[in-house]
Design an enzyme around this catalytic site. Sequence first.
Site, PDB file in Angstrom:
ATOM      1  N   ARG A   1      16.390  27.235  36.951  1.00  0.00           N
ATOM      2  CA  ARG A   1      16.248  28.644  37.306  1.00  0.00           C
ATOM      3  C   ARG A   1      15.370  28.859  38.539  1.00  0.00           C
ATOM      4  NH1 ARG A   1      17.691  32.012  32.998  1.00  0.00           N
ATOM      5  NH2 ARG A   1      16.183  33.628  33.518  1.00  0.00           N
TER       6      ARG A   1
ATOM      7  N   LEU B   1      18.185  37.013  36.958  1.00  0.00           N
ATOM      8  CA  LEU B   1      18.635  35.724  36.435  1.00  0.00           C
ATOM      9  C   LEU B   1      18.876  35.951  34.953  1.00  0.00           C
ATOM     10  CD1 LEU B   1      16.170  33.209  38.110  1.00  0.00           C
ATOM     11  CD2 LEU B   1      18.659  32.959  38.113  1.00  0.00           C
ATOM     12  N   SER B   2      20.116  35.826  34.511  1.00  0.00           N
ATOM     13  CA  SER B   2      20.446  36.147  33.129  1.00  0.00           C
ATOM     14  C   SER B   2      19.748  35.208  32.154  1.00  0.00           C
ATOM     15  CB  SER B   2      21.954  36.070  32.920  1.00  0.00           C
ATOM     16  OG  SER B   2      22.627  37.055  33.674  1.00  0.00           O
ATOM     17  N   CYS B   3      19.654  35.658  30.895  1.00  0.00           N
ATOM     18  CA  CYS B   3      19.079  34.839  29.828  1.00  0.00           C
ATOM     19  C   CYS B   3      19.774  33.492  29.769  1.00  0.00           C
ATOM     20  CB  CYS B   3      19.251  35.528  28.481  1.00  0.00           C
ATOM     21  SG  CYS B   3      18.844  37.278  28.429  1.00  0.00           S
TER      22      CYS B   3
END
Length: 382
Positions: free
Chosen positions: A37, A90-92
């Site tokens: 990430r 930033l998605s889960c």
Amino acid sequence: MEDLFNLQARLGRAMEDRDLWPGDSPWVRPAMESFPRHLFAPDRLWTWNGHAYVPVDRSTDPTVWAELVYGAPADSTITQVSDGLPTSSLSCEDVVADMLDSLMLEPGQPTLELGAATGRNARLLAEQAGPGLVTTVEFDPTLAAAAAANLAATGGGVDVLTGDGGVGAPGRGPFLRVISTYAVDEVPWAWIQQTVPGGRIVTPWGRLGHVALTVAPDGQSASGWVQGLATFMPARGTSQGMEWDQVRGGRPPVAEEPFARDVQQLHRDAGLLFALRVIAPDIRVRTAVDNGAVTVWLHDGHTSWATIEATPKGQGPALARQYGPRRLATELDVAWHGWTIAGAPSLWDFGMTCTRNDQYIWAHDAETGPRWSTTTSPLRAA
């Protein structure tokens, strides 16, 4: 600041401990761990302080910045705020893995992504599909440029377009796989048109869950099942309304009355929660447990709010407190009844069908089960 790769490993272990890595798509975990990430996170992130979204800069507060990047599996990382509301993230980690699994992507399949954001999801797609086979569309030129830079820095091979994801990628394709990283209330017909018959479309729907649709052999419809629950940001230009705290403000309730239904069930039953989103689409529902008692928060994003609080140990009915021109607890009760008479379907009993001029959610069976139209525009496609 703890080493970012240690934080990445911690998140990976949390995913493993909760059995969130998809067994049917073994490529997903190594791809996500190869492109962590933090490689895609901008230097300025945002966090909610209880009243508003406030910036957190990597240069001035690297520890908090790192913890925002690497929270729990169900924590997203807010990367952009516009007019006080989140507009990109930033998605889960668990949702990213789940949606990639739902896509059933194979090497060599041309793939369209709608919503490039930071570029990380496109990079993961390209790792499986192969270089030169992924096209991603981003509405915001600034985000598109950042995504292109991140993708170039991590290997390239992805075509980044700036434009309206609602029209797909005219002149490109056709595609075997289409995936959206933002929620739509109505699946754009252009996505179905640009997907080959038998191709698969995965998209968040209604800010609450995501569906996987297969395009029919004649290309005139797409249908498939709900894949899971999660909250997603809507398409650009979609009014999000206000957050709970903003709607609530300092306004005291104007009505208090018993609420006869079991709010414990609402907290634990994902099928019920999804059904309420289908039947009462503009009521936002959130639940939490404190000392064994469930509290439900409801609001419409504009003028009305309600809380429903269970009594400790279930002694007596819950209490609903409401404010505004709408009585949201009462509306929730009506929608709950609609779910009950439909046979109380579970989350996995729901599906969606899209045609050129209609879209509907169904339960149990696409042809014979109960259905609810979700088309809001008078004509979905020309």
